[in-house]
Design an enzyme around this catalytic site. Structure first.
Site, PDB file in Angstrom:
ATOM      1  N   ASP A 149      35.275  42.426  44.702  1.00 14.21           N
ATOM      2  CA  ASP A 149      34.824  41.203  43.722  1.00 14.21           C
ATOM      3  C   ASP A 149      34.121  40.369  44.380  1.00 14.21           C
ATOM      4  OD1 ASP A 149      34.856  39.059  41.786  1.00 14.21           O
ATOM      5  OD2 ASP A 149      36.931  39.326  41.476  1.00 14.21           O
TER       6      ASP A 149
ATOM      7  N   HIS B  86      31.570  46.375  33.149  1.00 13.01           N
ATOM      8  CA  HIS B  86      31.414  45.015  33.308  1.00 13.01           C
ATOM      9  C   HIS B  86      30.263  44.520  34.165  1.00 13.01           C
ATOM     10  CE1 HIS B  86      33.208  40.900  34.097  1.00 13.01           C
ATOM     11  NE2 HIS B  86      32.786  41.061  35.335  1.00 13.01           N
TER      12      HIS B  86
END
Length: 532
Positions: free
Chosen positions: A344, A440
């Site tokens: 991330d 995403h």
């Protein structure tokens, strides 16, 4: 043996053979030339001395339960190699010394000691003098640039983790481009009834002084006769540990302090989104503080100090605790993973980008009413619950389709490595896009949002198990941008219309804060606003 504090102790097996010890006289004793066997029938080799249940080889000495090799000394339960010394339960390699329960590498001396290779405070300040405060500990760039600039290339010793210091004074506040820290606390305050601009200025002055002191490893308070300002002692024995404190103002702060004319347009409330399940009690606030450190006690120490200094002026509205991977836990600096197991932060703006500052920090403008925000930024804070039970039921291949990146290394499904640019038009042999149209990573990419970008700097959180048996865990999402309307809002609106990740997350709290620029020497954070 040599203990962890480098004191030599007498080995049980090094004493002279007692009368009970006997010399081996036949090959069946398994003793070599000039060898001794202990009272309990131990095996020994040439010129060896052993104790109870001990084994020694050439020139070795072993303690109870120990094993020693050539020119080796081992303590109780220890194992030592060539020219090695091991403490109780220790293991030492060639030319090594290990303390009790320790393990040492080649040529190493381990135990309760100071590592000469540690990044000392003096060395760090020397770096600051060479590069300038603004260049110290800067850059996230996918979680790698900041570490490369500020941490040793060799495996990080605990002493180096503790001694790393981030500068309080500078053009920008610390905790924005600082590399991710292992522990974090987010806390919002509301001014108490009757507190206004004067009281807020006094509080910001106190908070700034505490932040400056703690970030250098000093105690929080000097101590008073009644104990009201004494340091709690929570962080005694620890260094600064990359501690940062970052301060921001919420929308309501300007009304309560009579400064509504100085409230910037960027603090307009965030619009609602379809995946919001917001708890207003854990959202927004007059004042916001972000605390980060690489040691949990150092971070908590700062949290307690901030809360204590607010007494009589502000009260806690909400507070959240987070964590990241500890520096040095991986073989090399890597982008952090979240609790879904995904890397991330890969797509973060990089300090080497020509428009990095323009995207992250508020520039000096023509409007004097907002001049106090120059060099500052806007922080969007979202508590995002991850529905981990549902997510973990998906096979890895399906998870990768949802995100658009490989789970093991963060590389885009279009190929390459983590740092490879996504090829959003690349299709597979079946003609389908390799990165699905609702992935995403595709939807949140700057290329699909008119160049909109934000610097994501989150913490993971876990607050136990809910009544239904599901983990209350997820992401304390914190992102930084020069304009939230062109950063977070633009991207979130796009995600709101079809992100494949949406069914597995839930936004449960939200906040937006204007974060002033850094304080100069002799200044406190927010002084240019509160004394304008």
């Amino acid at each position: 043996m040599v203990s962890g504090n480098n004191r030599r102790k007498t080995l049980p097996g090094s004493r002279k053979p007692s009368a009970a010890n006997r010399r081996a006289t036949t090959p069946s004793t398994a003793a070599g030339t000039n060898s001794l066997t202990g009272a309990d029938g131990e095996y020994t080799g040439n010129d060896r001395t052993t104790g109870n249940n001990r084994t020694a080889r050439n020139g070795g000495t072993a303690g109870d339960g120990g094993t020693a090799g050539k020119n080796r000394t081992a303590g109780d339960g220890g194992t030592a190699g060539k020219d090695r010394t091991a403490g109780d339960g220790g293991t030492a390699g060639k030319d090594r010394t290990a303390g009790d329960g320790g393990a040492a590498g080649n040529g190493a001396n381990d135990g309760a000691r100071t590592d000469d290779r540690a990044l000392t405070r003096r060395r760090l300040l020397g770096t600051a003098g060479a590069t300038g405060a603004a260049g110290l500990l800067v850059g996230v760039a996918g979680g790698t640039t900041g570490y490369a600039m500020t941490r040793p290339e060799e495996p990080t010793a605990l002493t180096a983790v503790g001694s790393t210091q981030v500068m309080f004074h500078g053009k920008h506040q610390p905790g924005i481009t600082t590399p991710l820290q292992a522990r974090g606390h987010l806390v919002a305050f509301d001014l108490v009834p009757g507190a206004g601009r004067k009281e807020a200025a006094t509080l910001m002055r106190r908070w700034s002084d505490v932040a400056r002191r703690l970030m250098t490893g000093e105690p929080a308070g000097g101590g008073t006769a009644d104990g009201g300002a004494h340091d709690t002692g929570i962080a005694l024995d620890a260094g600064p540990s990359s501690l940062t404190l970052t301060f921001g103002f919420g929308h309501t702060f300007f009304d309560r302090t009579g400064l509504a004319d100085h409230r910037p347009p960027g603090l307009d409330p965030l619009p609602p989104f379809s995946n919001d399940h917001l708890d207003t009690r854990r959202s927004n606030g007059d004042l916001w503080v972000q605390i980060g450190a690489d040691d949990a006690l150092v971070a908590f120490h700062a949290l307690r100090a901030v809360q204590k200094e607010s007494a009589g002026t502000a009260r806690v509205r909400w507070q959240m605790n987070g964590f990241n991977r500890t520096p040095g836990a991986t073989a090399r600096p890597m982008t952090a993973r979240n609790l879904m197991g995904q890397i991330d932060g890969t797509g973060n703006p990089k300090p080497t980008d020509n428009d990095y500052d323009r995207r992250v920090f508020v520039p000096a403008g023509a409007d004097d009413a907002y001049a106090w925000l120059a060099g500052g930024s806007y922080a969007v804070v979202r508590r995002i619950r991850m529905l981990l039970d549902d997510w973990e039921k998906l096979p890895v291949e399906r998870q990768e389709q949802v995100i658009g990146r490989r789970k093991k290394d963060g590389a885009p499904l279009s190929g390459g490595s983590e740092s490879t640019e996504m090829d959003l038009d690349k299709a597979g042999p079946d003609g389908k896009l390799l990165i699905p149209d609702n992935a995403h990573a595709r939807i949140s990419s700057p290329g699909k949002n008119s160049g909109a970008a934000m610097l994501r700097r989150p913490f993971s959180y876990h607050d136990g198990i809910a009544e239904d048996g599901t983990p209350d865990a997820g992401l304390l999402f914190v992102c930084w941008q020069a304009d939230p309307l062109r950063g977070f809002v633009t991207v979130q609106r796009k995600l709101d219309r079809g992100d494949a990740l949406s069914p597995f997350i839930r936004h449960e709290a939200s906040g937006l804060f204007a974060v002033p620029g850094g304080a100069g020497r002799g200044e406190y954070v927010g002084q240019r606003l509160l004394e304008s």
